[in-house]
Write an enzyme that holds these catalytic residues in place. Structure first.
Site, PDB file in Angstrom:
ATOM      1  N   ASP A   1       0.861  -1.187   0.000  1.00 20.86           N
ATOM      2  CA  ASP A   1       0.000   0.000   0.000  1.00 20.86           C
ATOM      3  C   ASP A   1       0.896   1.235   0.000  1.00 20.86           C
ATOM      4  OD1 ASP A   1      -2.150   1.675   0.149  1.00 20.86           O
ATOM      5  OD2 ASP A   1      -2.754   1.123   2.172  1.00 20.86           O
TER       6      ASP A   1
ATOM      7  N   ASP B   1      -2.901   2.421  -6.074  1.00 16.25           N
ATOM      8  CA  ASP B   1      -1.866   2.508  -5.047  1.00 16.25           C
ATOM      9  C   ASP B   1      -1.773   1.297  -4.123  1.00 16.25           C
ATOM     10  OD1 ASP B   1      -4.310   3.034  -3.902  1.00 16.25           O
ATOM     11  OD2 ASP B   1      -3.576   4.605  -2.567  1.00 16.25           O
ATOM     12  N   GLU B   2      -2.498   0.227  -4.390  1.00 10.19           N
ATOM     13  CA  GLU B   2      -2.370  -0.946  -3.532  1.00 10.19           C
ATOM     14  C   GLU B   2      -2.661  -2.222  -4.313  1.00 10.19           C
ATOM     15  OE1 GLU B   2      -5.289  -1.560  -0.405  1.00 10.19           O
ATOM     16  OE2 GLU B   2      -6.601  -0.036  -1.307  1.00 10.19           O
TER      17      GLU B   2
END
Length: 363
Positions: free
Chosen positions: A13, A107-108
């Site tokens: 993350d 983003d993860e």
């Protein structure tokens, strides 16, 4: 974790991703409270730097509320083309370690590194190597959770944020879950957490103490999931081909709403929450559904599919408003409203048109 026969899952993350990209690219923003979004009356925060989070500024927060909490907050317009480019760099790094990559957003992502393609000693070492390479390639920090299933890995990635990592081993998983507040559990949103609190369920231990029959009576089809995660059990594979089918947001009000204006405002608030996700992930759907639950628990939905993807917050708000107005005025109070976007597909810029408000089938 290297000697365990269990799967080795890493949840990576990025730390305050959008805001961190902006601070990286503009040195004047470093160390200052930054929100990605627009300081408009109807604007919402898409992402917030850690400096802003200390004031209670979070994603999906209305911009006016964010400024009230942090008067020095600096708003920066989103640059999704840049975020997507950085995300591609990160995923190129992931691909050096495994083919089993399941993105959740820009983003993860989950990574299944059980096969140990790089020959590193442990999954811990693998996560550390990935994070170092991300920092070297992008100048950005990432946090990681390492465990034997996805539920625990995602929980673990929050444990040492920012720029840290945490492992939950097979020997500690169930006991560790018992110590956590249920509000941290994936699949337990604010409304469900509040309901659990009313039922005396505050921690994983409280949840584990409830029978499957009790959970089924109070939480319906989610009962088995809650029973399993309270014991640290999650058999879901890391699925690189997973496609999200919808994104939605709903809320239950403290009192039943009767006025048209406040009902519309509630629906628009949920539409804004959904738009934050759409903008963050760059996923745009053609179908909008509004859900309404009345005070007598009657549940209805209204849905409309458009010829092209809904590509702006204003368009989503307009579509949601048309749908809720189809059930207004009402003599019955409304206890819950929700908005969902579905029917995702690749956005075709050439087909971008103003959304028609009439003429489509309404279900």
């Amino acid at each position: 974790m290297s000697d365990s026969p269990e799967r080795k899952i890493i949840h990576v993350d990025m730390d305050a991703f959008f805001a961190s990209v902006e601070q990286r690219d503009d040195p004047a923003l470093r160390g200052r409270p930054v929100a990605v979004g627009y300081a408009a009356a109807r604007g919402v925060v898409a992402a917030a730097s850690y400096e802003a989070r200390r004031f209670g500024v979070r994603s999906a927060l209305p911009s006016v509320t964010a400024l009230r909490r942090c008067p020095d907050l600096i708003f920066v317009p989103p640059r999704f083309d840049v975020y997507k480019s950085v995300s591609r760099q990160i995923h190129t790094i992931f691909a050096d370690y495994t083919d089993l990559i399941q993105p959740l957003s820009l983003d993860e992502a989950y990574l299944d590194v059980t096969a140990n393609r790089r020959g590193l000693a442990t999954a811990w070492a693998t996560a550390k190597d990935i994070r170092a390479r991300i920092l070297e390639a992008t100048g950005l920090t990432a946090s990681a959770g390492i465990s034997y299933n996805k539920f625990l890995a995602k929980l673990a990635s929050d444990q040492r944020k920012p720029n840290g990592q945490f492992a939950v081993t097979p020997g500690m998983g169930a006991d560790w879950v018992e110590t956590l507040p249920v509000s941290r559990f994936h699949g337990v949103g604010p409304v469900t957490a509040a309901k659990m609190s009313r039922l005396g369920i505050e921690t994983g231990a409280d949840l584990r103490g409830k029978s499957i029959a009790f959970l089924a009576e109070n939480f319906g089809s989610s009962a088995e999931w809650y029973w399993r995660i309270s014991r640290g059990i999650d058999d879901r594979p890391v699925n690189p081909n997973r496609e999200r089918k919808s994104s939605g947001s709903e809320t239950t009000f403290d009192r039943d709403l009767l006025g048209d204006a406040e009902i519309e405002a509630g629906v628009l608030g949920q539409a804004d929450d959904v738009w934050t996700w759409c903008e963050r992930t760059q996923e745009f759907g053609r179908t909008v559904t509004v859900k309404v639950k009345f005070g007598d628990f009657q549940l209805i939905t209204r849905s409309r599919t458009y010829p092209s993807a809904i590509d702006s917050q204003a368009a989503l708000r307009a579509a949601s408003k048309v749908l809720i107005r189809s059930v207004l005025p009402t003599m019955k109070g409304i206890r819950l409203v929700g908005v969902t976007v579905s029917n995702f597909g690749k956005f075709d810029q050439a087909s971008r048109d103003t959304l028609p408000l009439f003429g489509e089938t309404m279900i």
